[in-house]
Design a protein around this motif. Structure first.
Motif, PDB file in Angstrom:
ATOM      1  N   PRO A  88       0.831  -1.230   0.005  1.00 33.02           N
ATOM      2  CA  PRO A  88      -0.156   0.118   0.076  1.00 33.02           C
ATOM      3  C   PRO A  88       0.749   1.070   0.020  1.00 33.02           C
ATOM      4  O   PRO A  88       0.360   2.137  -0.591  1.00 33.02           O
ATOM      5  CB  PRO A  88      -0.939  -0.068   1.309  1.00 33.02           C
ATOM      6  CG  PRO A  88      -0.712  -1.641   1.695  1.00 33.02           C
ATOM      7  CD  PRO A  88       0.457  -2.019   1.150  1.00 33.02           C
ATOM      8  N   ALA A 131      -5.704 -10.165   8.060  1.00 32.74           N
ATOM      9  CA  ALA A 131      -5.827 -10.657   6.877  1.00 32.74           C
ATOM     10  C   ALA A 131      -4.755  -9.920   5.834  1.00 32.74           C
ATOM     11  O   ALA A 131      -4.407 -10.141   4.865  1.00 32.74           O
ATOM     12  CB  ALA A 131      -6.769 -10.690   6.177  1.00 32.74           C
ATOM     13  N   SER A 132      -4.012  -8.713   6.515  1.00 30.86           N
ATOM     14  CA  SER A 132      -3.236  -7.917   5.665  1.00 30.86           C
ATOM     15  C   SER A 132      -1.743  -9.217   5.527  1.00 30.86           C
ATOM     16  O   SER A 132      -1.388  -9.814   6.462  1.00 30.86           O
ATOM     17  CB  SER A 132      -2.806  -6.770   6.527  1.00 30.86           C
ATOM     18  OG  SER A 132      -2.162  -6.885   7.482  1.00 30.86           O
ATOM     19  N   LEU A 174       1.267  -7.721   6.455  1.00 33.11           N
ATOM     20  CA  LEU A 174       1.898  -7.475   7.903  1.00 33.11           C
ATOM     21  C   LEU A 174       1.218  -8.477   8.909  1.00 33.11           C
ATOM     22  O   LEU A 174       1.722  -9.252   9.426  1.00 33.11           O
ATOM     23  CB  LEU A 174       1.922  -6.259   8.211  1.00 33.11           C
ATOM     24  CG  LEU A 174       3.019  -5.155   7.977  1.00 33.11           C
ATOM     25  CD1 LEU A 174       3.334  -5.243   6.304  1.00 33.11           C
ATOM     26  CD2 LEU A 174       2.812  -3.834   8.605  1.00 33.11           C
ATOM     27  N   LYS A 225     -15.562  -6.328  10.599  1.00 32.18           N
ATOM     28  CA  LYS A 225     -16.990  -5.682  10.141  1.00 32.18           C
ATOM     29  C   LYS A 225     -17.794  -5.157  11.616  1.00 32.18           C
ATOM     30  O   LYS A 225     -18.841  -4.479  11.322  1.00 32.18           O
ATOM     31  CB  LYS A 225     -17.558  -6.292   9.136  1.00 32.18           C
ATOM     32  CG  LYS A 225     -16.671  -6.302   7.806  1.00 32.18           C
ATOM     33  CD  LYS A 225     -17.418  -6.881   6.608  1.00 32.18           C
ATOM     34  CE  LYS A 225     -16.647  -6.940   5.355  1.00 32.18           C
ATOM     35  NZ  LYS A 225     -15.751  -7.814   5.164  1.00 32.18           N
ATOM     36  N   ALA A 233      -1.497  -3.884  12.515  1.00 35.70           N
ATOM     37  CA  ALA A 233      -1.066  -4.087  11.184  1.00 35.70           C
ATOM     38  C   ALA A 233      -1.886  -2.919  10.276  1.00 35.70           C
ATOM     39  O   ALA A 233      -1.202  -2.155   9.383  1.00 35.70           O
ATOM     40  CB  ALA A 233      -1.057  -5.341  10.471  1.00 35.70           C
ATOM     41  N   ILE A 234      -3.131  -2.825  10.622  1.00 35.76           N
ATOM     42  CA  ILE A 234      -4.070  -2.093   9.909  1.00 35.76           C
ATOM     43  C   ILE A 234      -4.219  -0.798  11.270  1.00 35.76           C
ATOM     44  O   ILE A 234      -4.651  -1.206  12.176  1.00 35.76           O
ATOM     45  CB  ILE A 234      -5.345  -2.422   9.433  1.00 35.76           C
ATOM     46  CG1 ILE A 234      -5.241  -3.592   8.528  1.00 35.76           C
ATOM     47  CG2 ILE A 234      -6.301  -1.435   9.072  1.00 35.76           C
ATOM     48  CD1 ILE A 234      -4.451  -3.126   7.294  1.00 35.76           C
ATOM     49  N   TYR A 263      -6.156   2.559  11.021  1.00 37.96           N
ATOM     50  CA  TYR A 263      -6.778   3.791  11.097  1.00 37.96           C
ATOM     51  C   TYR A 263      -7.155   4.203  12.448  1.00 37.96           C
ATOM     52  O   TYR A 263      -7.066   3.525  13.405  1.00 37.96           O
ATOM     53  CB  TYR A 263      -8.234   3.121  10.555  1.00 37.96           C
ATOM     54  CG  TYR A 263      -8.179   2.475   9.001  1.00 37.96           C
ATOM     55  CD1 TYR A 263      -7.822   3.297   7.962  1.00 37.96           C
ATOM     56  CD2 TYR A 263      -8.449   1.476   8.813  1.00 37.96           C
ATOM     57  CE1 TYR A 263      -7.441   2.837   6.676  1.00 37.96           C
ATOM     58  CE2 TYR A 263      -8.318   0.912   7.435  1.00 37.96           C
ATOM     59  CZ  TYR A 263      -7.837   1.623   6.514  1.00 37.96           C
ATOM     60  OH  TYR A 263      -7.780   1.076   5.238  1.00 37.96           O
ATOM     61  N   THR A 293       1.883   0.826  12.800  1.00 35.91           N
ATOM     62  CA  THR A 293       2.644   0.772  11.792  1.00 35.91           C
ATOM     63  C   THR A 293       2.594   1.907  10.848  1.00 35.91           C
ATOM     64  O   THR A 293       2.991   2.209   9.981  1.00 35.91           O
ATOM     65  CB  THR A 293       2.349  -0.292  10.805  1.00 35.91           C
ATOM     66  OG1 THR A 293       0.759  -0.464  10.694  1.00 35.91           O
ATOM     67  CG2 THR A 293       2.597  -1.745  11.248  1.00 35.91           C
ATOM     68  N   ARG A 294       1.336   2.912  11.384  1.00 29.80           N
ATOM     69  CA  ARG A 294       1.355   4.239  10.967  1.00 29.80           C
ATOM     70  C   ARG A 294       1.379   5.100  11.984  1.00 29.80           C
ATOM     71  O   ARG A 294       1.210   4.625  13.087  1.00 29.80           O
ATOM     72  CB  ARG A 294       0.176   4.312  10.058  1.00 29.80           C
ATOM     73  CG  ARG A 294       0.414   3.598   8.410  1.00 29.80           C
ATOM     74  CD  ARG A 294      -0.875   3.430   8.125  1.00 29.80           C
ATOM     75  NE  ARG A 294      -1.556   4.653   7.311  1.00 29.80           N
ATOM     76  CZ  ARG A 294      -2.388   4.569   6.248  1.00 29.80           C
ATOM     77  NH1 ARG A 294      -2.591   3.432   5.905  1.00 29.80           N
ATOM     78  NH2 ARG A 294      -2.776   5.636   5.589  1.00 29.80           N
ATOM     79  N   PHE A 342       5.557   3.448  17.543  1.00 32.91           N
ATOM     80  CA  PHE A 342       5.599   3.239  15.956  1.00 32.91           C
ATOM     81  C   PHE A 342       6.700   2.452  15.665  1.00 32.91           C
ATOM     82  O   PHE A 342       7.914   2.704  16.209  1.00 32.91           O
ATOM     83  CB  PHE A 342       5.627   4.630  15.669  1.00 32.91           C
ATOM     84  CG  PHE A 342       5.835   4.568  13.866  1.00 32.91           C
ATOM     85  CD1 PHE A 342       4.852   4.410  13.022  1.00 32.91           C
ATOM     86  CD2 PHE A 342       7.158   5.049  13.597  1.00 32.91           C
ATOM     87  CE1 PHE A 342       5.222   4.192  11.788  1.00 32.91           C
ATOM     88  CE2 PHE A 342       7.632   4.850  12.190  1.00 32.91           C
ATOM     89  CZ  PHE A 342       6.536   4.500  11.400  1.00 32.91           C
ATOM     90  N   ASN A 377       9.292   1.521  12.515  1.00 34.75           N
ATOM     91  CA  ASN A 377       9.743   1.685  11.388  1.00 34.75           C
ATOM     92  C   ASN A 377      10.373   0.439  10.670  1.00 34.75           C
ATOM     93  O   ASN A 377      11.268  -0.178  11.230  1.00 34.75           O
ATOM     94  CB  ASN A 377      10.898   2.710  11.015  1.00 34.75           C
ATOM     95  CG  ASN A 377      11.113   3.032   9.595  1.00 34.75           C
ATOM     96  OD1 ASN A 377      11.251   2.080   8.614  1.00 34.75           O
ATOM     97  ND2 ASN A 377      11.386   4.549   9.323  1.00 34.75           N
ATOM     98  N   GLY A 378       9.613  -0.133   9.735  1.00 40.67           N
ATOM     99  CA  GLY A 378       9.979  -1.497   9.566  1.00 40.67           C
ATOM    100  C   GLY A 378      10.599  -1.943   8.187  1.00 40.67           C
ATOM    101  O   GLY A 378      10.901  -2.694   7.322  1.00 40.67           O
ATOM    102  N   GLY A 414      -6.577 -10.526   1.761  1.00 38.41           N
ATOM    103  CA  GLY A 414      -5.859 -11.773   2.235  1.00 38.41           C
ATOM    104  C   GLY A 414      -4.694 -12.254   1.173  1.00 38.41           C
ATOM    105  O   GLY A 414      -4.565 -13.427   1.497  1.00 38.41           O
TER     106      GLY A 414
END
Ligand SMILES: NC(=O)c1ccc[n+]([C@@H]2O[C@H](COP(=O)([O-])OP(=O)(O)OC[C@H]3O[C@@H](n4cnc5c(N)ncnc54)[C@H](OP(=O)(O)O)[C@@H]3O)[C@@H](O)[C@H]2O)c1
Length: 318
Positions: free
Chosen positions: A40, A167-168, A170, A185, A209-210, A212, A232-233, A249, A251-252, A308
């Motif tokens: 991404p 499912a990502s 990472l 969901k 990993a996700i 938001y 990760t963000r 955080f 930095n990978g 996935g």
């Protein structure tokens, strides 16, 4: 060596154009990129820029797999023709949306015969953030004892860890051994209740990993008072005054100077674990037309229509 083919990014647009082939310096290998995986971050760089890309036109592409084409002075662990996987760095010599990349030999893993190059292409970049975030020494990571180190296997058995975005790419690397799944969901407000149905133990550790704002906040709220979560963000959860929770955080990038010592040790372990079948790779979809397929893949990642699996291209089919 003659000019190679690369996917150049300039002013928000990609074009295929020739580029000088880099030469491996001391301790480096030149790799023929047979597979480049998408991330991404690719469309984020295209649309918004990224602090690690210093110069345009730029070649990007953070991960790949291929064969060693040439070895630099002092390289004794790999020879021409070895199959390898690697995470790249965002300078023009290293990225994978081109035919050849130069990578420091200690950050290259060997691909065992049991997996394909397509499967191997996303290993490094997918596993780097969870590995660095959990196991690198502070301040890079949380300094937990890694399962590949002596005494590490099973050390944290029974202690809950939550992975958001299982499912990502990472998340699938942080996800190995998961015992329960919470449907993403379901409303974020019900997250605490869902976790409570699974465990009554305090949640001391989490990996997002996700990331938001709402998923970070839900995770933050469920953490134990002195719990630690890796993001990760950019950290965005709103902290409550006086609370002791840590939001770290990661930095990978294996290539950052502060990460390099851990990363070269880890790459040796990763090569062994991949060969032993301990590392399970995500499903892969090959996008046709070589580097021409990258833009299409980016749009699919941006519209969140990839579920996935990892998208890859074959740069030599350009
Ligand atoms: N800090 C670093 O060094 C670093 C390095 C690499 C990547 N990243 C970042 O890490 C993130 C993940 O990258 P990736 O390559 O692993 O992504 P990816 O594989 O493209 O992620 C796609 C998956 O995310 C899941 N997902 C989407 N929204 C979700 C939500 N709200 N809750 C839970 N799961 C959700 C989707 O699940 P479904 O299957 O249910 O649709 C889909 O399977 C990106 O934001 C990337 O920029 C950071």
């Amino acid at each position: 060596m003659s000019a190679q083919t690369a996917l150049w990014l300039d002013d928000g647009n990609f074009i295929i154009a020739p580029k000088d082939t880099p030469h491996p310096g001391s301790g480096e290998v030149l790799v023929k990129n047979l597979v480049a995986a998408l991330d991404p971050l690719d469309w984020v760089i295209r649309d918004y820029g990224f602090y690690m890309v210093k110069e345009y036109p730029a070649v990007i592409g953070e991960e790949g797999a291929g064969v060693v084409e040439e070895t630099g002075d002092g390289v004794t662990t790999l020879v021409k023709g070895d199959k390898v996987f690697y995470q790249s760095y965002l300078t023009n010599r290293c990225p994978t949306f081109q035919h050849f990349s130069v990578i420091p030999v200690e950050l290259v893993g060997k691909v065992p015969d049991t997996i394909s190059l397509d499967q191997a292409a996303s290993i490094s970049a997918g596993i780097a953030p969870p590995a660095l975030g959990l196991y690198a020494q502070q301040p890079q990571g949380l300094d937990l004892l890694a399962p590949w180190e002596e005494g590490g296997k099973g050390k944290y058995n029974g202690q809950p860890i939550i992975v958001v975005g299982g499912a990502s790419s990472l998340g699938q690397y942080g996800y190995l051994g998961a015992t329960h799944i919470i449907d993403r969901k379901l409303p974020a407000a019900s997250f605490q209740e869902q976790v409570a149905k699974i465990t009554s133990a305090p949640v001391e550790l989490a990996f997002a990993a996700i990331c938001y704002p709402d998923t970070q906040q839900a995770l933050y709220d469920v953490l134990a008072p002195e719990g630690k979560m890796i993001v990760t963000r950019r950290p965005e959860a709103v902290r409550k005054e006086g609370d002791q929770k840590m939001v770290h955080f990661v930095n990978g990038s294996f290539h950052l100077p502060g990460n390099k010592e851990f990363s070269s040790r880890f790459m040796r372990a990763l090569t062994r674990m991949t060969a032993d079948g301990e590392i399970k790779t995500p499903a892969v979809e090959v996008i046709p037309n070589g580097l021409n397929g990258v833009v299409l893949g980016m749009e699919r990642l941006k519209s969140e229509s990839v579920s996935g699996k990892t998208l890859v291209v074959h740069p030599w089919e350009t």
